[in-house]
Motif scaffolding. Structure first.
Motif, PDB file in Angstrom:
ATOM      1  N   ASP A   1       0.856  -1.187   0.000  1.00  0.00           N
ATOM      2  CA  ASP A   1       0.000   0.000   0.000  1.00  0.00           C
ATOM      3  C   ASP A   1       0.895   1.242   0.000  1.00  0.00           C
ATOM      4  OD1 ASP A   1      -1.816   2.008   0.339  1.00  0.00           O
ATOM      5  OD2 ASP A   1      -2.727   1.193   2.170  1.00  0.00           O
ATOM      6  N   LYS A   2       0.887   1.959  -1.075  1.00  0.00           N
ATOM      7  CA  LYS A   2       1.700   3.170  -1.199  1.00  0.00           C
ATOM      8  C   LYS A   2       1.109   4.336  -0.396  1.00  0.00           C
ATOM      9  CE  LYS A   2       3.392   6.403  -4.740  1.00  0.00           C
ATOM     10  NZ  LYS A   2       3.411   6.712  -6.181  1.00  0.00           N
ATOM     11  N   GLY A   3      -0.203   4.281  -0.174  1.00  0.00           N
ATOM     12  CA  GLY A   3      -0.860   5.389   0.493  1.00  0.00           C
ATOM     13  C   GLY A   3      -1.189   6.535  -0.438  1.00  0.00           C
ATOM     14  N   ALA A   4      -0.958   6.326  -1.713  1.00  0.00           N
ATOM     15  CA  ALA A   4      -1.246   7.337  -2.731  1.00  0.00           C
ATOM     16  C   ALA A   4      -1.410   6.617  -4.067  1.00  0.00           C
ATOM     17  CB  ALA A   4      -0.119   8.361  -2.817  1.00  0.00           C
TER      18      ALA A   4
END
Length: 301
Positions: free
Chosen positions: A271-274
């Motif tokens: 999960d890159k968070g973006a």
């Protein structure tokens, strides 16, 4: 006699697996509705009431109770009438075994639209509609305050779980049955209904050519691992009161082997968070696949 007094519908019960299920339910004390159109291996032909009536005669010869039913389970009217046959003949319904089906095998580029529609109709729609009408019957009983201890056993296939070359229509329909099973288990559990599926391997009209090419016939007196009767004990147990805590599961059954299938599960993740840039995802996907289990091969590949 683990199903003594239970009322059971088995679709496609005139031959093969359905016949074996119907007979074993009768041996275990159930009252059986034997549903079958009596059509050919590919679903063609005018239909023949003979196979269903022959199974009824076999059950009655065992001392059991049974009635033949010739409704088309892939129509709403036929599915509703099938449930009515059970409730009007035997006073209720406890178990639905969805088993009816046929094959029209082709490689995808040769598969006709009519061949796709026919197979998806009988397998997937032919599971949905009896399930819908039986589920509505049990929901009404539960809402009326009556105790419900009901079972649905659907019939998927290894082709639906892993895929099968030359059976795109059949594989898609059988995979759909797994999804339908999971949803039905979640929705109907509150009404006292458990829903499971089997993925059987057995010698029937639909598979006899494959097994004739790949497997030698068993020696006289030896265990016949491909006999359809090997599948029925699990189906009957799933139809009994003993299985009330088992729901939303798929069991592979072959010979003396019973396997709980483990389907899609959340695996490795990042999960890159973006939002990702497309060019970033090559190494991300490569890393995830390196951590994930390899898929099992498609049958025939």
């Amino acid at each position: 006699m683990i199903c003594a007094g239970r009322v059971v519908i088995v679709t496609g019960a005139g031959r093969g697996l359905g016949r074996a299920h119907a007979l074993e339910f009768a041996r275990q004390g159930a009252k059986v509705v034997v549903n079958d159109l009596g059509v050919g291996r590919d679903g063609g032909g005018p239909g023949d009431e003979g196979p269903a009536h022959e199974v009824v005669r076999e059950i009655r010869a065992l001392g059991g109770e049974a009635v033949a039913d010739g409704h088309d389970v892939a129509t709403g009217e036929g599915a509703a009438a099938l449930v009515a046959t059970a409730t009007e003949t035997f006073g209720g319904l406890d178990v639905l075994v969805n088993n009816a089906g046929f094959l029209r095998d082709r490689m995808l580029v040769n598969l006709g639209e009519d061949e796709w529609d026919a197979v998806v109709r009988v397998h997937l729609k032919g599971h949905f509609l009896p399930l819908k009408h039986a589920g509505a019957y049990w929901r009404a009983r539960a809402k009326a305050g009556e105790p419900v201890d009901a079972r649905i056993i659907n019939t998927s296939s290894g082709a639906g779980l892993l895929g099968s070359v030359g059976q795109g229509n059949y594989s898609a329909a059988k995979a759909g049955i797994v999804g339908l099973t999971l949803v039905a288990a979640a929705e109907l559990g509150r009404y006292g209904v458990s829903v499971n599926a089997i993925a059987p391997a057995a010698r029937t009209r639909m598979t006899e050519e494959v097994f004739a090419e790949t497997m030698a016939a068993p020696e006289p007196g030896a265990f016949d691992a491909m006999a359809p009767e090997n599948v029925s004990p699990l189906v009957v147990w799933l139809g009994s009161s003993q299985s009330r805590d088992v729901t939303g599961r798929v069991f592979e059954v072959e010979g003396g082997k019973v396997c709980v299938m483990e389907g899609f599960r959340h695996g490795p993740a990042v999960d890159k968070g973006a939002r990702w840039e497309p060019a970033e995802l090559g190494p991300v996907v490569t890393g995830l696949l390196a951590k994930a289990q390899d898929p099992e091969p498609v049958y025939g590949a």
